[in-house]
Design an enzyme around this catalytic site. Structure first.
Site, PDB file in Angstrom:
ATOM      1  N   THR A  88      57.655  64.829  49.657  1.00  0.00           N
ATOM      2  CA  THR A  88      57.957  64.546  51.063  1.00  0.00           C
ATOM      3  C   THR A  88      58.163  65.830  51.859  1.00  0.00           C
ATOM      4  O   THR A  88      58.584  66.854  51.302  1.00  0.00           O
ATOM      5  CB  THR A  88      59.242  63.681  51.137  1.00  0.00           C
ATOM      6  N   ASP A  89      57.921  65.750  53.155  1.00  0.00           N
ATOM      7  CA  ASP A  89      58.166  66.923  54.018  1.00  0.00           C
ATOM      8  C   ASP A  89      59.667  67.237  54.114  1.00  0.00           C
ATOM      9  O   ASP A  89      60.059  68.333  54.508  1.00  0.00           O
ATOM     10  CB  ASP A  89      57.560  66.725  55.414  1.00  0.00           C
ATOM     11  N   GLU A  90      60.520  66.251  53.714  1.00  0.00           N
ATOM     12  CA  GLU A  90      61.972  66.478  53.842  1.00  0.00           C
ATOM     13  C   GLU A  90      62.473  67.584  52.926  1.00  0.00           C
ATOM     14  O   GLU A  90      63.586  68.076  53.110  1.00  0.00           O
ATOM     15  CB  GLU A  90      62.736  65.178  53.572  1.00  0.00           C
TER      16      GLU A  90
ATOM     17  N   TYR B 171      68.898  62.682  48.925  1.00  0.00           N
ATOM     18  CA  TYR B 171      67.516  62.214  48.669  1.00  0.00           C
ATOM     19  C   TYR B 171      66.552  63.392  48.615  1.00  0.00           C
ATOM     20  O   TYR B 171      65.811  63.565  47.634  1.00  0.00           O
ATOM     21  CB  TYR B 171      67.076  61.221  49.752  1.00  0.00           C
TER      22      TYR B 171
ATOM     23  N   LYS C 105      64.294  65.093  45.586  1.00  0.00           N
ATOM     24  CA  LYS C 105      62.827  65.221  45.641  1.00  0.00           C
ATOM     25  C   LYS C 105      62.416  66.690  45.460  1.00  0.00           C
ATOM     26  O   LYS C 105      61.433  66.988  44.779  1.00  0.00           O
ATOM     27  CB  LYS C 105      62.277  64.688  46.975  1.00  0.00           C
TER      28      LYS C 105
HETATM   29  P1  NAD Z   1      59.885  52.503  48.319  1.00  0.00           P
HETATM   30  O1  NAD Z   1      61.369  52.636  48.254  1.00  0.00           O
HETATM   31  O2  NAD Z   1      59.283  51.478  49.215  1.00  0.00           O
HETATM   32  O3  NAD Z   1      59.334  52.193  46.842  1.00  0.00           O
HETATM   33  C1  NAD Z   1      59.828  52.817  45.699  1.00  0.00           C
HETATM   34  C2  NAD Z   1      59.322  52.045  44.479  1.00  0.00           C
HETATM   35  O4  NAD Z   1      59.777  52.725  43.299  1.00  0.00           O
HETATM   36  C3  NAD Z   1      59.840  50.611  44.392  1.00  0.00           C
HETATM   37  O5  NAD Z   1      58.798  49.732  44.052  1.00  0.00           O
HETATM   38  C4  NAD Z   1      60.902  50.659  43.294  1.00  0.00           C
HETATM   39  O6  NAD Z   1      61.041  49.443  42.587  1.00  0.00           O
HETATM   40  C5  NAD Z   1      60.328  51.762  42.405  1.00  0.00           C
HETATM   41  N1  NAD Z   1      61.373  52.419  41.603  1.00  0.00           N
HETATM   42  C6  NAD Z   1      62.572  52.909  42.033  1.00  0.00           C
HETATM   43  N2  NAD Z   1      63.267  53.431  40.996  1.00  0.00           N
HETATM   44  C7  NAD Z   1      62.487  53.279  39.893  1.00  0.00           C
HETATM   45  C8  NAD Z   1      62.630  53.623  38.528  1.00  0.00           C
HETATM   46  N3  NAD Z   1      63.752  54.224  38.077  1.00  0.00           N
HETATM   47  N4  NAD Z   1      61.627  53.328  37.677  1.00  0.00           N
HETATM   48  C9  NAD Z   1      60.515  52.715  38.103  1.00  0.00           C
HETATM   49  N5  NAD Z   1      60.309  52.349  39.388  1.00  0.00           N
HETATM   50  C10 NAD Z   1      61.282  52.627  40.272  1.00  0.00           C
HETATM   51  O7  NAD Z   1      59.350  53.947  48.628  1.00  0.00           O
HETATM   52  P2  NAD Z   1      58.094  54.415  49.507  1.00  0.00           P
HETATM   53  O8  NAD Z   1      58.517  54.557  50.901  1.00  0.00           O
HETATM   54  O9  NAD Z   1      56.916  53.599  49.162  1.00  0.00           O
HETATM   55  O10 NAD Z   1      57.918  55.896  48.918  1.00  0.00           O
HETATM   56  C11 NAD Z   1      57.145  56.110  47.748  1.00  0.00           C
HETATM   57  C12 NAD Z   1      57.165  57.584  47.408  1.00  0.00           C
HETATM   58  O11 NAD Z   1      56.640  58.338  48.489  1.00  0.00           O
HETATM   59  C13 NAD Z   1      58.564  58.142  47.144  1.00  0.00           C
HETATM   60  O12 NAD Z   1      58.480  59.051  46.071  1.00  0.00           O
HETATM   61  C14 NAD Z   1      58.931  58.858  48.432  1.00  0.00           C
HETATM   62  O13 NAD Z   1      59.795  59.940  48.167  1.00  0.00           O
HETATM   63  C15 NAD Z   1      57.564  59.340  48.892  1.00  0.00           C
HETATM   64  N6  NAD Z   1      57.401  59.496  50.351  1.00  0.00           N
HETATM   65  C16 NAD Z   1      57.708  58.456  51.197  1.00  0.00           C
HETATM   66  C17 NAD Z   1      57.487  58.600  52.560  1.00  0.00           C
HETATM   67  C18 NAD Z   1      57.795  57.486  53.540  1.00  0.00           C
HETATM   68  O14 NAD Z   1      57.722  57.706  54.742  1.00  0.00           O
HETATM   69  N7  NAD Z   1      58.112  56.288  53.095  1.00  0.00           N
HETATM   70  C19 NAD Z   1      56.953  59.798  53.050  1.00  0.00           C
HETATM   71  C20 NAD Z   1      56.670  60.835  52.154  1.00  0.00           C
HETATM   72  C21 NAD Z   1      56.879  60.655  50.804  1.00  0.00           C
HETATM   73  O1  DAU Z   2      59.677  62.443  56.171  1.00  0.00           O
HETATM   74  C1  DAU Z   2      59.354  61.637  55.087  1.00  0.00           C
HETATM   75  C2  DAU Z   2      60.510  60.724  54.771  1.00  0.00           C
HETATM   76  O2  DAU Z   2      60.541  59.735  55.789  1.00  0.00           O
HETATM   77  C3  DAU Z   2      60.414  60.071  53.396  1.00  0.00           C
HETATM   78  O3  DAU Z   2      60.492  61.078  52.424  1.00  0.00           O
HETATM   79  C4  DAU Z   2      61.543  59.057  53.189  1.00  0.00           C
HETATM   80  O4  DAU Z   2      61.365  58.379  51.961  1.00  0.00           O
HETATM   81  C5  DAU Z   2      61.485  58.048  54.314  1.00  0.00           C
HETATM   82  O5  DAU Z   2      62.556  57.151  54.198  1.00  0.00           O
HETATM   83  C6  DAU Z   2      61.539  58.749  55.673  1.00  0.00           C
HETATM   84  O6  DAU Z   2      62.850  59.341  55.879  1.00  0.00           O
HETATM   85  P1  DAU Z   2      63.575  59.259  57.322  1.00  0.00           P
HETATM   86  O7  DAU Z   2      65.015  59.457  57.126  1.00  0.00           O
HETATM   87  O8  DAU Z   2      62.876  60.123  58.310  1.00  0.00           O
HETATM   88  O9  DAU Z   2      63.206  57.712  57.680  1.00  0.00           O
HETATM   89  P2  DAU Z   2      64.060  56.514  58.320  1.00  0.00           P
HETATM   90  O10 DAU Z   2      63.095  55.421  58.598  1.00  0.00           O
HETATM   91  O11 DAU Z   2      65.270  56.207  57.529  1.00  0.00           O
HETATM   92  O12 DAU Z   2      64.530  57.140  59.700  1.00  0.00           O
HETATM   93  C7  DAU Z   2      63.605  57.651  60.642  1.00  0.00           C
HETATM   94  C8  DAU Z   2      64.404  58.204  61.807  1.00  0.00           C
HETATM   95  O13 DAU Z   2      65.022  57.114  62.509  1.00  0.00           O
HETATM   96  C9  DAU Z   2      65.525  59.119  61.392  1.00  0.00           C
HETATM   97  O14 DAU Z   2      65.659  60.154  62.362  1.00  0.00           O
HETATM   98  C10 DAU Z   2      66.782  58.239  61.408  1.00  0.00           C
HETATM   99  C11 DAU Z   2      66.459  57.245  62.529  1.00  0.00           C
HETATM  100  N1  DAU Z   2      67.045  55.897  62.374  1.00  0.00           N
HETATM  101  C12 DAU Z   2      66.810  55.218  61.214  1.00  0.00           C
HETATM  102  C13 DAU Z   2      67.339  53.961  61.009  1.00  0.00           C
HETATM  103  C14 DAU Z   2      67.080  53.225  59.705  1.00  0.00           C
HETATM  104  C15 DAU Z   2      67.766  55.299  63.398  1.00  0.00           C
HETATM  105  O15 DAU Z   2      67.950  55.908  64.476  1.00  0.00           O
HETATM  106  N2  DAU Z   2      68.284  54.060  63.213  1.00  0.00           N
HETATM  107  C16 DAU Z   2      68.114  53.355  62.048  1.00  0.00           C
HETATM  108  O16 DAU Z   2      68.636  52.220  61.928  1.00  0.00           O
END
Ligand code: NAD
Ligand code: DAU
Length: 352
Positions: free
Chosen positions: A141-143, A166, A170
């Site tokens: 992730t970019d985080e 988190y 990562k």
């Molecule tokens: P998500 O939370 O929707 O899904 C995570 C999945 O992993 C779920 O199906 C969960 O059951 C499974 N899981 C959790 N713990 C586990 C374990 N111990 N063993 C096996 N399976 C397990 O997450 P997402 O948003 O789809 O993100 C997927 C990946 O992409 C993550 O690694 C996250 O860090 C990365 N990522 C997410 C975003 C985003 O915006 N959502 C952006 C950049 C990177």
């Molecule tokens: O940048 C990539 C990341 O993006 C991934 O690695 C993470 O898995 C994914 O969860 C996401 O992280 P963020 O913290 O950016 O996403 P989130 O949707 O939780 O929040 C997006 C922005 O919105 C953040 O600035 C917090 C804000 N927010 C979020 C929630 C849930 C609110 O203002 N209100 C809310 O209720």
């Protein structure tokens, strides 16, 4: 060419989109989905492909060495794409430990098992020879880069400076993946993507949470001043980028993935309200997230110029389609927003 790809976390948001994407694009590939089905994993995300002979599901925890070894022996995967993680920043603030065990130790278990299966001479610790065509791809992730001020972008060379439990977990996983490449010669890539949106995203994340609350005329909880900036990318574009890196990424390299699409949270909330024809009076400013990263922005030059990937979705089209998906799939959200979700929601937002 036949290949077996082991996808972890394939029942989650991005993983399930990726599994569908790969089965559609590669008729000869077999996909093995390893998922523990935590609160975020939902088999309903993969309903359409349940009967597909090229798809296998294994309910397993990536921290479980014996189960992971058994799965590797049974399927002999050529590649691993590791999505499995605890992914929600707010949860990591309340309960960091599981983020460390899953995101770090789980990744190391996968790396170790893959090394054992893929090394040509597993008993020789000095041998760096691996089977042809194997790869471990870490979905990061970019985080991990921390937060930006008004100016600047994250490059692959930007020092890691994660701010939440988190992102720290990562970043640690990225370091251990890198170490397996440096020490053992393991073929790896790391991708670092910006915020995803699209179908099947769990409604704890900004966009689906706001859509769901709007549909129920519930307050929209905006953290702090709502001026935090994220760089949004449609999940299908992320899947295409991972596929590109999996097949064409240079061994050992890191690739940033992003859509050059920076938006302040409040802009997104207002766009959702406007699309669903709901009043702005639903916006409720609540206490900010502790340690809230102010701005993320990705420099995607490396993947676009070296590997030829670029995003296809405009944010406007992607959001229209996504909002429509949530309108058309309200039973999916209702099933997901179960008792457990309501308890989470109360805990997270009650006194905010
Ligand atoms: P998500 O939370 O929707 O899904 C995570 C999945 O992993 C779920 O199906 C969960 O059951 C499974 N899981 C959790 N713990 C586990 C374990 N111990 N063993 C096996 N399976 C397990 O997450 P997402 O948003 O789809 O993100 C997927 C990946 O992409 C993550 O690694 C996250 O860090 C990365 N990522 C997410 C975003 C985003 O915006 N959502 C952006 C950049 C990177
Ligand atoms: O940048 C990539 C990341 O993006 C991934 O690695 C993470 O898995 C994914 O969860 C996401 O992280 P963020 O913290 O950016 O996403 P989130 O949707 O939780 O929040 C997006 C922005 O919105 C953040 O600035 C917090 C804000 N927010 C979020 C929630 C849930 C609110 O203002 N209100 C809310 O209720």
């Amino acid at each position: 060419m036949n290949k077996t790809i082991l996808v972890t976390g394939g029942a989650g948001f991005i993983g399930s989109n990726f599994v569908r994407y790969m089965l559609e694009k590669y008729p000869d590939y077999r996909i093995v989905n390893v998922d523990a089905l935590t609160y975020a994993g939902n088999p309903a995300n993969l309903k359409q492909i349940e009967g597909d002979a090229r798809y296998a599901f294994e309910k397993a925890d990536i921290r479980d060495r014996a189960r992971i070894a058994e799965i590797f022996s049974r399927y002999q995967p050529d590649m691993v794409v590791n999505f499995a993680a605890e992914s929600h920043v707010d949860r990591s603030i309340d309960d960091p430990e599981v983020f460390l065990t899953t995101n770090i130790i789980g990744t190391q278990v996968l790396l170790d098992t893959a090394k054992q299966h893929w090394k040509l001479h597993p008993e020789d610790k000095y041998s760096r020879e691996f089977k042809q065509g194997v790869k471990f791809q870490q979905v990061s992730t970019d985080e991990v880069y921390g937060a930006l001020g008004k100016e600047g972008v994250f490059k692959e060379t930007t020092p890691l400076s994660p701010n939440s439990p988190y992102s720290a977990a990562k970043a640690s996983a990225d370091m251990i993946v890198r170490a397996y490449h440096e020490t053992f010669g393991m073929p790896v890539n790391i991708t670092r993507c910006s915020n995803n949106y699209g179908p099947y995203q769990f409604p704890e994340k900004l966009i689906p949470l706001m859509i769901n609350n709007c549909l129920h005329d519930k307050p929209l909880p905006v953290y702090g001043d709502g001026m935090q900036i994220r760089d949004w990318l449609h999940v299908y574009d992320h899947c295409a980028a991972i596929d590109t890196v999996l097949h064409h990424g240079v061994n050992g390299e890191i690739y940033n993935i992003g859509g050059n699409n920076e938006k302040a949270n409040i802009e997104i909330v207002k766009l959702i309200l406007e699309t669903l024809k709901k009043p702005e009076s639903l916006i409720t400013y609540v206490k900010d997230r502790p340690g809230h990263d102010r701005r993320y922005a990705i420099d995607n030059t490396k993947i676009t110029t070296q590997l030829g990937w670029s995003p296809r979705y405009t944010f406007e089209d992607g959001m229209k389609e996504t909002i429509q998906w949530y309108l058309d799939n309200q039973t999916w959200t209702e099933d997901v927003v179960s008792g457990a979700y309501m308890a989470y929601y109360d805990k997270m937002y009650k006194d905010r």
